[in-house]
Design a protein around this motif. Structure first.
Motif, PDB file in Angstrom:
ATOM      1  N   LEU A 143       0.813  -1.215   0.000  1.00  0.00           N
ATOM      2  CA  LEU A 143       0.000   0.000   0.000  1.00  0.00           C
ATOM      3  C   LEU A 143       0.848   1.267   0.000  1.00  0.00           C
ATOM      4  CD1 LEU A 143      -2.785  -1.103   2.535  1.00  0.00           C
ATOM      5  CD2 LEU A 143      -2.713  -1.395   0.038  1.00  0.00           C
ATOM      6  N   THR A 144       1.962   1.251   0.716  1.00  0.00           N
ATOM      7  CA  THR A 144       2.843   2.423   0.744  1.00  0.00           C
ATOM      8  C   THR A 144       3.381   2.707  -0.650  1.00  0.00           C
ATOM      9  OG1 THR A 144       3.484   1.961   3.027  1.00  0.00           O
ATOM     10  CG2 THR A 144       4.940   3.388   1.754  1.00  0.00           C
ATOM     11  N   THR A 145       3.858   1.666  -1.318  1.00  0.00           N
ATOM     12  CA  THR A 145       4.397   1.836  -2.670  1.00  0.00           C
ATOM     13  C   THR A 145       3.323   2.337  -3.620  1.00  0.00           C
ATOM     14  OG1 THR A 145       6.045   0.113  -2.309  1.00  0.00           O
ATOM     15  CG2 THR A 145       5.505   0.647  -4.597  1.00  0.00           C
ATOM     16  N   MET A 146       2.142   1.770  -3.529  1.00  0.00           N
ATOM     17  CA  MET A 146       1.051   2.195  -4.407  1.00  0.00           C
ATOM     18  C   MET A 146       0.728   3.665  -4.210  1.00  0.00           C
ATOM     19  SD  MET A 146      -1.294  -1.248  -3.959  1.00  0.00           S
ATOM     20  CE  MET A 146      -2.730  -0.627  -4.841  1.00  0.00           C
ATOM     21  N   LYS A 147       0.776   4.135  -2.964  1.00  0.00           N
ATOM     22  CA  LYS A 147       0.518   5.551  -2.695  1.00  0.00           C
ATOM     23  C   LYS A 147       1.604   6.425  -3.300  1.00  0.00           C
ATOM     24  CE  LYS A 147      -1.585   9.060  -0.782  1.00  0.00           C
ATOM     25  NZ  LYS A 147      -2.893   9.529  -1.316  1.00  0.00           N
ATOM     26  N   PHE A 148       2.860   5.998  -3.187  1.00  0.00           N
ATOM     27  CA  PHE A 148       3.960   6.760  -3.780  1.00  0.00           C
ATOM     28  C   PHE A 148       3.792   6.880  -5.299  1.00  0.00           C
ATOM     29  CE2 PHE A 148       7.870   7.489  -1.050  1.00  0.00           C
ATOM     30  CZ  PHE A 148       7.168   7.509   0.144  1.00  0.00           C
ATOM     31  N   ILE A 149       3.431   5.788  -5.951  1.00  0.00           N
ATOM     32  CA  ILE A 149       3.266   5.819  -7.406  1.00  0.00           C
ATOM     33  C   ILE A 149       2.094   6.717  -7.789  1.00  0.00           C
ATOM     34  CG2 ILE A 149       2.842   4.425  -9.467  1.00  0.00           C
ATOM     35  CD1 ILE A 149       5.587   3.958  -8.180  1.00  0.00           C
ATOM     36  N   GLU A 150       1.025   6.657  -7.016  1.00  0.00           N
ATOM     37  CA  GLU A 150      -0.134   7.529  -7.258  1.00  0.00           C
ATOM     38  C   GLU A 150       0.273   8.996  -7.195  1.00  0.00           C
ATOM     39  OE1 GLU A 150      -3.792   8.860  -4.420  1.00  0.00           O
ATOM     40  OE2 GLU A 150      -3.548   6.692  -4.687  1.00  0.00           O
ATOM     41  N   LEU A 151       1.096   9.356  -6.218  1.00  0.00           N
ATOM     42  CA  LEU A 151       1.546  10.739  -6.094  1.00  0.00           C
ATOM     43  C   LEU A 151       2.488  11.137  -7.225  1.00  0.00           C
ATOM     44  CD1 LEU A 151       2.129  10.917  -2.225  1.00  0.00           C
ATOM     45  CD2 LEU A 151       0.152  11.734  -3.530  1.00  0.00           C
ATOM     46  N   ALA A 152       3.244  10.176  -7.733  1.00  0.00           N
ATOM     47  CA  ALA A 152       4.100  10.461  -8.893  1.00  0.00           C
ATOM     48  C   ALA A 152       3.259  10.886 -10.091  1.00  0.00           C
ATOM     49  CB  ALA A 152       4.952   9.244  -9.232  1.00  0.00           C
ATOM     50  N   TYR A 153       2.145  10.201 -10.292  1.00  0.00           N
ATOM     51  CA  TYR A 153       1.265  10.557 -11.405  1.00  0.00           C
ATOM     52  C   TYR A 153       0.652  11.944 -11.199  1.00  0.00           C
ATOM     53  CZ  TYR A 153       1.434   5.516 -12.463  1.00  0.00           C
ATOM     54  OH  TYR A 153       1.835   4.237 -12.761  1.00  0.00           O
ATOM     55  N   GLU A 154       0.332  12.267  -9.957  1.00  0.00           N
ATOM     56  CA  GLU A 154      -0.312  13.555  -9.679  1.00  0.00           C
ATOM     57  C   GLU A 154       0.582  14.741 -10.016  1.00  0.00           C
ATOM     58  OE1 GLU A 154      -2.007  13.892  -5.810  1.00  0.00           O
ATOM     59  OE2 GLU A 154      -3.188  12.037  -5.975  1.00  0.00           O
ATOM     60  N   VAL A 155       1.906  14.563  -9.960  1.00  0.00           N
ATOM     61  CA  VAL A 155       2.798  15.683 -10.284  1.00  0.00           C
ATOM     62  C   VAL A 155       3.233  15.670 -11.746  1.00  0.00           C
ATOM     63  CG1 VAL A 155       3.634  15.822  -7.916  1.00  0.00           C
ATOM     64  CG2 VAL A 155       4.931  14.486  -9.592  1.00  0.00           C
ATOM     65  N   GLY A 156       2.741  14.709 -12.514  1.00  0.00           N
ATOM     66  CA  GLY A 156       3.013  14.734 -13.949  1.00  0.00           C
ATOM     67  C   GLY A 156       4.030  13.722 -14.458  1.00  0.00           C
ATOM     68  N   ILE A 157       4.543  12.865 -13.602  1.00  0.00           N
ATOM     69  CA  ILE A 157       5.408  11.788 -14.110  1.00  0.00           C
ATOM     70  C   ILE A 157       4.510  10.832 -14.890  1.00  0.00           C
ATOM     71  CG2 ILE A 157       6.931   9.865 -13.497  1.00  0.00           C
ATOM     72  CD1 ILE A 157       7.790  11.469 -11.047  1.00  0.00           C
ATOM     73  N   PRO A 158       4.811  10.548 -16.140  1.00  0.00           N
ATOM     74  CA  PRO A 158       3.907   9.751 -16.972  1.00  0.00           C
ATOM     75  C   PRO A 158       3.660   8.353 -16.409  1.00  0.00           C
ATOM     76  CG  PRO A 158       5.531  10.880 -18.327  1.00  0.00           C
ATOM     77  CD  PRO A 158       5.971  11.046 -16.902  1.00  0.00           C
ATOM     78  N   GLU A 159       2.442   7.865 -16.595  1.00  0.00           N
ATOM     79  CA  GLU A 159       2.061   6.569 -16.048  1.00  0.00           C
ATOM     80  C   GLU A 159       2.860   5.422 -16.660  1.00  0.00           C
ATOM     81  OE1 GLU A 159      -2.122   5.832 -15.915  1.00  0.00           O
ATOM     82  OE2 GLU A 159      -2.582   7.775 -14.993  1.00  0.00           O
TER      83      GLU A 159
END
Length: 462
Positions: free
Chosen positions: A164-180
């Motif tokens: 869950l921690t990793t999934m949250k980090f990846i979600e936040l990466a997308y929110e700042v514009g790092i491509p999915e």
């Protein structure tokens, strides 16, 4: 392949969340996306990659309390340690955001007036990472950050216990514009996902933190496609206390090293090797402080030692303690348990053992739990012999105020990370990794981005 993963709280056994496991086809498609998008991501200039990484770090910090609570729920570690890990995780993103702009090549003087020689660096391609449960944030970012900074695309499979921690980090990466397609997460059992990563022609590098047996398997399976590999594997850290050591410092730093995350770290002190002239005083002061450590649910702010992650880890710790006692070790404190296998929670109270000798299992097997075994030495070369008598070489610690003794220990301890009067040596700006069967490559520092780069040599005729 398993269809779902149940994430439970190791302090209570309660189900936190059930998440779907990715199918073989879904993982294959994710690898394909990462491979194909690499051609786009590598073109993004270093300053833009740096900007995105900095934004990711800031976004994580803005959500620090929420992330820390999730981390504590799924890993059991005390909330203050979870908050500290968020800071530690973002320190890697911050460091490699800057290193993205420092990927220099060079020119080499040619042996001919009609040639020019140029050396350049380029990203290796799609990187597949497998990360452990004990540091679900930091172990991911110290792989993802240099990979993305170098221009690689990245995919991570977190541990089943703590996704869950990793999934949250990846979600936040997308929110700042790092491509999915630049950074992805897949979930599943390591035994299912690992072979898919190593067999895939899309993956050019495997990076792994975990046990040595699993690391060896990943290295072997990566050979068919000649992938780059970085491995941060098991440890069995010695901690040497020399005759002239400041005992109070040694005690405090031993506790700091040993009981972080309930002793469930790759670099925590596993074997405490004390000069016999100070052993009684050291053991007395250590035991007094260990007895005062608060054991409990990590969400309680005064908790200092949380639960063991699961039944397998618990059984190993108990087995090592019982083996030592059966062979003559004396319990100075601890050897107490609060566990319920049906409910699914496992607490081991901080334990100190003395009269430990090299024939006991605890001196040969990584404990991954809150147990300190104390053994004695008379001559410093004997301490080194005991310390090095393991196939592992990740971390070691020693305490002395004699610079000659310190220089000797530095030179002859076969470990990649060493703390001199320091029980917490890890830092984003320093190279972290092991010798012998503790791994390949380094994470952190300027060395940490090199494994994500290829070196290209160009000879130009004029």
């Amino acid at each position: 392949m398993t269809k779902s993963i149940q994430v439970t709280n190791p302090a209570t056994g309660e189900l936190i969340r059930e998440i779907p496991a990715d199918t073989e086809e879904e993982i294959h498609q994710a690898l394909k996306r990462g491979h194909e998008y690499f051609q786009e991501w590598r073109k993004v200039n270093a300053h833009e990659r740096s900007r995105l990484l900095k934004a990711w770090s800031e976004k994580i910090q803005n959500n620090k309390e929420t992330i820390a609570e999730v981390m504590t729920l799924e890993s059991g570690k005390p909330i203050q340690e979870s908050l500290g890990e968020v800071n530690y995780a973002t320190s890697y993103i911050d460091w490699y955001a800057e290193e993205a702009k420092r990927l220099y090549g060079r020119t080499i003087p040619a042996a001919s007036e009609t040639k020019r020689i140029i050396v350049s660096k380029q990203p290796v391609g799609l990187v597949a990472a497998i990360t452990p449960w004990n540091f679900p944030a930091a172990m991911m970012t110290r792989k993802a950050a240099p990979a993305l900074a170098a221009g690689c695309t990245f995919i991570v499979k977190p541990a089943e216990e703590t996704p869950l921690t990793t999934m949250k980090f990846i979600e936040l990466a997308y929110e700042v514009g790092i491509p999915e397609s630049a950074v992805q997460v897949v979930n599943g059992r390591g035994s299912d996902v690992g072979p898919l990563f190593t067999a895939s022609d899309f993956v050019r590098k495997i990076t792994f933190t975990g046990s040595t047996p699993v690391g060896k398997s990943l290295i072997k399976n990566s050979a068919d496609t000649v992938k780059h590999v970085s491995m941060e594997l098991g440890g069995h850290a010695p901690l040497i206390v020399a005759a002239d050591a400041d005992i109070d410092v040694a005690v405090d730093q031993t506790i700091a090293s040993k009981f972080r995350n309930a002793g469930q770290t790759c670099i925590c002190a596993n074997r405490v090797i004390v000069h016999d002239s100070i052993a009684e005083e050291f053991a007395k002061k250590l035991t007094e402080k260990v007895k005062r450590l608060k054991v409990g649910n990590g969400l309680e702010k005064d908790t200092q030692v949380g639960p063991v992650i699961n039944e397998k880890g618990y059984d190993k710790i108990v087995s090592q303690i019982n083996d030592a006692i059966d062979q003559g070790a004396e319990v100075l404190c601890g050897n107490q348990y609060h566990a319920d296998k049906e409910q699914g929670y496992f607490f081991v109270y901080p334990t100190v053992l003395q009269n430990v000798d090299v024939g006991m299992k605890i001196m040969h097997e990584e404990t991954f739990g809150p147990v300190i075994p104390i053994t004695l030495f008379k001559e410093i070369d004997k301490a080194v012999e005991i310390a090095n008598s393991t196939p592992f070489g990740l971390a070691a610690y020693f305490f002395t105020n004699n610079y000659k003794v310190g220089a000797y220990l530095h030179d002859y301890l076969d470990f990649g990370v060493i703390g001199w009067n320091d029980g917490a040596p890890s830092a984003a700006h320093a190279p972290f990794g092991g010798m012998k069967e503790s791994g390949l490559g380094r994470e952190g520092g300027v060395e940490g981005i090199e494994p994500y780069l290829e070196t290209k040599y160009l000879s130009v005729g004029l």
